[in-house]
Design an enzyme around this catalytic site. Structure first.
Site, PDB file in Angstrom:
ATOM      1  N   ASP A   1      17.248 -41.795   9.202  1.00  0.00           N
ATOM      2  CA  ASP A   1      17.495 -40.385  10.161  1.00  0.00           C
ATOM      3  C   ASP A   1      18.143 -40.225   9.287  1.00  0.00           C
ATOM      4  O   ASP A   1      19.846 -40.119   9.334  1.00  0.00           O
ATOM      5  CB  ASP A   1      17.660 -39.711  11.695  1.00  0.00           C
ATOM      6  N   HIS A   2      17.577 -39.098   8.263  1.00  0.00           N
ATOM      7  CA  HIS A   2      18.914 -38.588   7.290  1.00  0.00           C
ATOM      8  C   HIS A   2      20.222 -37.574   7.902  1.00  0.00           C
ATOM      9  O   HIS A   2      20.781 -37.891   7.070  1.00  0.00           O
ATOM     10  CB  HIS A   2      18.232 -38.159   6.361  1.00  0.00           C
TER      11      HIS A   2
ATOM     12  N   GLU B   1      15.256 -23.847   7.898  1.00  0.00           N
ATOM     13  CA  GLU B   1      15.326 -23.693   6.367  1.00  0.00           C
ATOM     14  C   GLU B   1      14.149 -22.447   5.829  1.00  0.00           C
ATOM     15  O   GLU B   1      13.289 -22.091   6.501  1.00  0.00           O
ATOM     16  CB  GLU B   1      15.027 -25.298   5.598  1.00  0.00           C
TER      17      GLU B   1
ATOM     18  N   LYS C   1      11.180 -41.532   9.004  1.00  0.00           N
ATOM     19  CA  LYS C   1      10.269 -41.317   9.863  1.00  0.00           C
ATOM     20  C   LYS C   1       9.153 -40.870   9.628  1.00  0.00           C
ATOM     21  O   LYS C   1       8.777 -40.417   8.164  1.00  0.00           O
ATOM     22  CB  LYS C   1      11.220 -40.001  10.575  1.00  0.00           C
TER      23      LYS C   1
ATOM     24  N   HIS D   1      15.779 -35.839  14.146  1.00  0.00           N
ATOM     25  CA  HIS D   1      17.435 -34.879  13.841  1.00  0.00           C
ATOM     26  C   HIS D   1      17.777 -34.565  14.427  1.00  0.00           C
ATOM     27  O   HIS D   1      19.117 -34.449  14.653  1.00  0.00           O
ATOM     28  CB  HIS D   1      16.650 -34.061  12.879  1.00  0.00           C
TER      29      HIS D   1
ATOM     30  N   ARG E   1      -0.205 -47.350  -5.438  1.00  0.00           N
ATOM     31  CA  ARG E   1      -1.271 -47.673  -6.148  1.00  0.00           C
ATOM     32  C   ARG E   1      -1.372 -47.122  -7.406  1.00  0.00           C
ATOM     33  O   ARG E   1      -2.502 -47.619  -8.659  1.00  0.00           O
ATOM     34  CB  ARG E   1      -2.131 -46.583  -4.844  1.00  0.00           C
TER      35      ARG E   1
HETATM   36  C1  BG6 Z   1      12.975 -33.486   7.085  1.00  0.00           C
HETATM   37  C2  BG6 Z   1      11.652 -32.638   6.506  1.00  0.00           C
HETATM   38  O1  BG6 Z   1      12.931 -34.586   7.642  1.00  0.00           O
HETATM   39  O2  BG6 Z   1      13.793 -33.169   6.862  1.00  0.00           O
HETATM   40  C3  BG6 Z   1      11.285 -31.317   6.924  1.00  0.00           C
HETATM   41  O3  BG6 Z   1      10.533 -33.669   6.993  1.00  0.00           O
HETATM   42  C4  BG6 Z   1      12.171 -31.094   6.713  1.00  0.00           C
HETATM   43  O4  BG6 Z   1      10.221 -30.973   6.793  1.00  0.00           O
HETATM   44  C5  BG6 Z   1      13.995 -31.553   6.041  1.00  0.00           C
HETATM   45  O5  BG6 Z   1      12.624 -29.906   5.349  1.00  0.00           O
HETATM   46  C6  BG6 Z   1      15.036 -30.604   6.591  1.00  0.00           C
HETATM   47  O6  BG6 Z   1      16.369 -31.833   5.124  1.00  0.00           O
HETATM   48  P1  BG6 Z   1      17.645 -31.095   4.893  1.00  0.00           P
HETATM   49  O7  BG6 Z   1      18.232 -31.979   4.526  1.00  0.00           O
HETATM   50  O8  BG6 Z   1      17.032 -30.156   4.662  1.00  0.00           O
HETATM   51  O9  BG6 Z   1      18.143 -30.295   6.445  1.00  0.00           O
END
Ligand code: BG6
Length: 484
Positions: free
Chosen positions: A176-177, A215, A147, A239, A46
């Site tokens: 989904d990384h 984390e 997500k 995840h 935007r």
């Molecule tokens: C994300 C979450 O999908 O994954 C975050 O929304 C989280 O809250 C993150 O910090 C953690 O990813 P990674 O790769 O750092 O373990």
């Protein structure tokens, strides 16, 4: 290898995800020679910016989020040359869409188009509707959905239906990384390429499974999102359940997308429902209070938020996969913000040897897959203690790091996934039925929490989490890996 020429349109182009992850990931792929010269990355958001102003922001993001040597590798200008920008309120109709249309029309109509939705998920359906209305969906177009897909089954269904009206399932890439992480994919290699592991991979030999992703960061600048989400929706529904699926699934016939996704779906469908009646026994939720992390004082969640909240920043769940392979094997899953460390790992504890030969029962073999940091695999074995004449046992760890050649750090998990969407390979993306099965299991837990069936615990920032999570395992004679 270089991918085909593409136009990558990122909705939400000024947002945190684009700046922190997407642009750096694409830049790294350019460094690896995978981005063709005529590929375009088109930011849409935007903010009223011209191309130069957006490019300046992109440069700042790269400088901020990439290691200095990577940023200074002399390719930044070339990368920025790929970037374009359109001012667009993607949920609204109007002339703004014409600028995107004109830009896209400048390329071959057969070119691959990826529409990446890094916006609020409530907008996904209306963006698709607009893409359709303005004639921007070509046979070679695809969407990538970040997500969270919804906050429960009803909202997930609405999003999937909305997107599905305009894109067939095989053009929808739900990212989904965690599936982009090397050591998560390594679960497949470890299990199915090693008969030794494969033979032991069941309730007969495995006593319990732990899946942890904790984390040190808090909610950072994302409090508005996070407070409507919480740990279960943010990490577990997607995840960690995906990781659980890879650990628990039956061998797929191949690494084709549907074979792998069918095998994962079967696990999700076999998860024992957690109900209002069982939630108190099987789940723990908690919020962090003030504490110390890396020598720094950090405020508690409610102070950070500046208001009251019933959102959990920690969740631990004892899950059960009701298949013969996993009969009576607990899967302990946990995630936390503001933990004392950043660790993602999978821990498989095997049953101890049933022998009286050594007097005391030998220690359990334990396999640890370090997803991050220090990616690697560790296996605890029993060996003879050489210091004693009598035959006593001690444990020894086989520990192998998993590294890139030359000790280079692993590519960020987004890198491969972003280009998989260009390549048209959906194996590491999530199919609609998986999302729904995951919500079917997660939603009753959220309901039980909302109904107050499970008290909210607290843990100090920097600690391992609430005492109740320790008890969840102690009931089975287990303990979390860090205290074992
Ligand atoms: C994300 C979450 O999908 O994954 C975050 O929304 C989280 O809250 C993150 O910090 C953690 O990813 P990674 O790769 O750092 O373990």
């Amino acid at each position: 290898q270089q991918v085909e020429p593409f136009d990558y349109v990122i909705f939400g182009a000024t947002g945190d995800l684009t700046m922190r992850k997407l642009l750096p990931a694409l830049y790294n792929r350019l460094r690896m020679g995978q981005i063709p010269d005529n590929a375009r990355i088109i930011g849409a958001a935007r903010s009223e910016l011209d191309r130069a102003a957006y490019v300046a922001r992109a440069r700042e993001a790269l400088e901020h989020f990439l290691p200095a040597d990577v940023f200074n590798s002399g390719l930044v200008e070339r990368f920025l040359g790929h970037i374009h920008y359109v001012t667009l309120d993607s949920s609204k109709k109007g002339a703004q869409w014409d600028s995107l249309k004109t830009l896209l029309a400048g390329a071959d109509p057969d070119r691959i188009r990826v529409y990446y939705f890094a916006t609020a998920p409530q907008l996904y359906a209306s963006i698709c509707e607009n893409l359709h209305e303005y004639g921007l969906i070509t046979p070679r177009s695809r969407v990538v959905l970040e997500k969270p897909i919804g906050t429960n089954m009803a909202t997930a269904t609405a999003i999937n239906d909305g997107v599905g009206q305009f894109f067939p399932e095989n053009q929808i890439y739900r990212i989904d990384h965690y599936l982009g992480k090397e050591t998560v994919q390594n679960v497949l290699a470890l299990r199915f390429a090693n008969p030794l592991m494969n033979a032991a991979w069941s309730a007969e030999h495995i006593e319990s499974v732990q899946i942890t992703a904790v984390e040190t960061v808090g909610v950072e600048g994302r409090a508005a999102y996070y407070d409507t989400s919480g740990a279960l929706r943010d990490m577990i529904q997607n995840h960690l359940l995906q990781v659980l699926c890879l650990v628990a699934m039956e061998a797929p016939d191949s690494l084709e997308a549907d074979a792998v996704r069918n095998a994962k779906l079967a696990v999700l469908n076999a998860l024992r429902p957690i109900t209002e009646g069982t939630a108190a026994a099987e789940t723990v939720r908690a919020q962090y209070t003030a504490g110390v992390i890396d020598g720094k004082n950090v405020p508690g969640y409610l102070d950070e938020l500046g208001k009251d909240s019933t959102t959990e920043t920690y969740a631990a769940i004892r899950a059960w996969v009701d298949t013969p392979r996993w009969k009576n094997v607990p899967f302990y899953i946990r995630t936390a913000k503001r933990s004392g460390r950043k660790v993602s790992e999978i821990v498989i504890t095997f049953r101890p040897a049933a022998t009286a030969m050594f007097g005391a029962t030998p220690a359990s073999n334990r396999l640890v897959l370090r997803v991050q940091p220090n990616e690697g695999v560790e296996l605890r074995l029993n060996v003879k203690n050489p210091a004693l004449d009598v035959f006593n046992l001690q444990t020894a760890d086989l520990d192998t790091p998993i590294r890139m050649e030359g000790g280079m750090p692993f590519p960020d998990s987004y890198e491969r996934l972003l280009l998989d969407a260009v390549r048209g390979d959906p194996v590491l993306f999530i199919r609609r039925d998986e999302v729904e099965a995951a919500w079917r299991w997660a939603e009753p837990i959220l309901d039980a929490w909302k109904d107050g069936k499970v008290p909210m615990q607290t843990y100090s920032a920097g600690s391992y989490g609430p005492e109740q999570a320790v008890r969840l395992l102690a009931e089975h004679g287990d303990n979390w890996h860090e205290t074992a």
